[in-house]
Write a protein that holds these residues in place. Structure first.
Motif, short mmCIF file in Angstrom:
data_model
loop_
_atom_site.label_atom_id
_atom_site.label_comp_id
_atom_site.label_asym_id
_atom_site.label_seq_id
_atom_site.Cartn_x
_atom_site.Cartn_y
_atom_site.Cartn_z
N GLU A 26 0.83 -1.21 0.00
CA GLU A 26 0.00 0.00 0.00
C GLU A 26 0.87 1.26 0.00
OE1 GLU A 26 -2.98 -0.26 -0.64
OE2 GLU A 26 -4.30 1.02 0.51
N ARG A 28 3.83 1.54 -1.21
CA ARG A 28 4.45 1.67 -2.53
C ARG A 28 3.48 2.33 -3.51
NH1 ARG A 28 7.34 -3.80 -1.82
NH2 ARG A 28 5.69 -4.82 -3.03
N VAL A 29 2.20 1.96 -3.40
CA VAL A 29 1.20 2.54 -4.30
C VAL A 29 1.02 4.03 -4.01
CG1 VAL A 29 -1.27 2.55 -4.85
CG2 VAL A 29 -0.03 0.39 -4.70
N LEU A 30 0.95 4.38 -2.74
CA LEU A 30 0.75 5.78 -2.36
C LEU A 30 1.94 6.64 -2.73
CD1 LEU A 30 -0.95 5.29 1.12
CD2 LEU A 30 -1.99 6.36 -0.88
N GLU B 5 -4.21 9.82 -5.43
CA GLU B 5 -4.76 8.57 -4.85
C GLU B 5 -6.23 8.74 -4.47
OE1 GLU B 5 -2.24 10.38 -3.68
OE2 GLU B 5 -2.17 10.41 -1.47
N SER B 27 1.47 2.49 -14.13
CA SER B 27 2.41 2.77 -13.04
C SER B 27 1.89 2.38 -11.67
CB SER B 27 2.80 4.25 -13.05
OG SER B 27 1.65 5.06 -12.95
N PHE B 28 0.56 2.41 -11.46
CA PHE B 28 0.04 1.99 -10.16
C PHE B 28 0.33 0.50 -9.92
CE2 PHE B 28 -2.55 5.00 -7.59
CZ PHE B 28 -2.24 6.14 -8.30
N ASN B 31 4.22 0.13 -9.58
CA ASN B 31 4.65 0.65 -8.27
C ASN B 31 4.32 -0.32 -7.16
OD1 ASN B 31 5.75 2.99 -9.28
ND2 ASN B 31 4.22 4.36 -8.45
N ARG B 32 3.17 -0.98 -7.26
CA ARG B 32 2.77 -1.91 -6.20
C ARG B 32 3.74 -3.08 -6.09
NH1 ARG B 32 0.07 -6.07 -4.01
NH2 ARG B 32 -1.53 -5.65 -2.46
N GLY B 34 6.93 -3.12 -7.55
CA GLY B 34 8.34 -2.81 -7.75
C GLY B 34 8.82 -1.64 -6.90
N PRO B 36 8.68 2.15 -6.26
CA PRO B 36 7.75 3.21 -6.65
C PRO B 36 8.46 4.41 -7.27
CG PRO B 36 7.90 3.04 -4.25
CD PRO B 36 8.69 1.91 -4.80
N THR B 114 -5.73 -5.65 -2.21
CA THR B 114 -6.11 -4.41 -1.55
C THR B 114 -5.28 -3.28 -2.13
OG1 THR B 114 -6.66 -5.54 0.51
CG2 THR B 114 -6.25 -3.17 0.65
N LEU B 115 -5.97 -2.26 -2.60
CA LEU B 115 -5.29 -1.10 -3.16
C LEU B 115 -5.98 0.13 -2.61
CD1 LEU B 115 -3.09 -0.69 -5.54
CD2 LEU B 115 -5.03 0.16 -6.83
N LEU B 116 -5.21 1.00 -1.98
CA LEU B 116 -5.78 2.21 -1.38
C LEU B 116 -6.92 1.85 -0.42
CD1 LEU B 116 -5.80 4.43 -4.60
CD2 LEU B 116 -4.07 4.35 -2.80
#
Lengths: 81, 195
Positions: A26, A28-30, B5, B27-28, B31-32, B34, B36, B114-116
């Motif tokens: 999470e 990393r995503v943010l 986000e 990229s989302f 990034n998850r 790898g 970011p 789960t994302l955000l």
């Protein structure tokens, strides 16, 4: 010299990978949009320095202009995701 | 809406509520899995029919500016819609699921994660690698190559399904590019193992 540069680059990459592995997925995503937001703030500071007479809205419009130019360059070479 | 986000989260809520099939790519997803990097856009692939598109646009808040000119993506012959959130600034691109064999495969293999802080569908890390290598080959963009290396480096050599990756890179003519990327990631694995 080139060997030294390559070695330094590998060490930097290793540090980034180790940091990424310590982060939650999470986080990393943010990080992506947050890093971009920070870059925008820095760009705006530069724009304010170059254009001291402009208000916040005008500075924001100049930022959008810069981003549109960058986006056009990027989209010329893109395939769909 | 203050941050990228927030926009992605709001769109995920709408897609989930409407029951539209989708996956978060670009990229989302990289990034998850790898390292970011900064990003000001999010990309979604949708399997959607026309009435669902109208429902989707109607459900988005006024912060989302839907480009009235949906474009026709020449490479895959599919629909592409740009949505801007100028106050942030942030861009979301919606792509229709194409008939491209790998597009179909990665959509079939998408996984719910789960994302955000909400449920979201993403491609597998293998499919992110395959697609990034494909773009770096066709579009000659170094950031796609770097993203592929980063995903491999962070995920680790042992956890990825290399036979699947190599099969698709073979189909796309990108095996050489894959080998280059894997060699770079392998340097990181070796250094990491050496302490």
């Amino acid at each position: 010299m080139e060997d030294r540069i390559a070695s330094d680059a590998r060490r930097v990459m290793l540090a980034k990978v180790r940091q990424a592995r310590r982060m939650t997925e999470e986080a990393r995503v943010l990080a992506g949009p947050q890093l971009f937001a920070r870059a925008c703030e820095l760009m705006k500071e530069g724009l304010r320095h170059d254009h001291p007479g402009l208000d916040d809205d005008a500075i924001h419009q100049k930022l959008l202009q810069c981003l549109r130019i960058h986006s056009r360059l990027d989209h010329k070479r893109r395939l769909p995701r | 809406m203050k941050h990228g986000e927030d926009a992605v989260g709001a769109l995920l809520d709408v897609l989930n509520a409407l029951g539209i099939e989708y996956m978060v790519v670009g990229s989302f997803s990289s990034n998850r899995y790898g390292v970011p990097r900064a990003t000001n856009d999010a990309d979604f692939v949708l399997r959607v029919i026309a009435p669902q598109k109208e429902q989707l646009y109607a459900a988005l808040s006024s912060s989302f500016r839907v480009d009235p000119q949906a474009s026709f993506e020449m490479v895959t012959g599919t629909w592409r819609q740009i949505i801007e959130i100028p106050e942030i600034p942030f861009t979301i691109e919606l792509f229709e699921l194409s008939r491209d064999p790998h597009d179909q495969s990665r959509f079939a293999r998408r996984t719910r994660l789960t994302l955000l802080s909400r449920d979201a569908w993403l491609p597998t890390p293998e499919d992110v690698v395959i697609q990034k290598i494909r773009w770096s080959h066709a579009a000659k963009r170094s950031k796609d190559f770097d993203d592929a290396v980063a995903v491999m480096a962070v995920q680790g050599g042992a956890s990825l399904d290399w036979s699947y990756i190599e099969r698709w890179c073979g189909e796309h003519g990108t095996l050489e590019r894959l080998a280059e990327a894997k060699a770079e990631a392998a340097q990181v694995w070796e250094m990491n193992d050496a302490g």
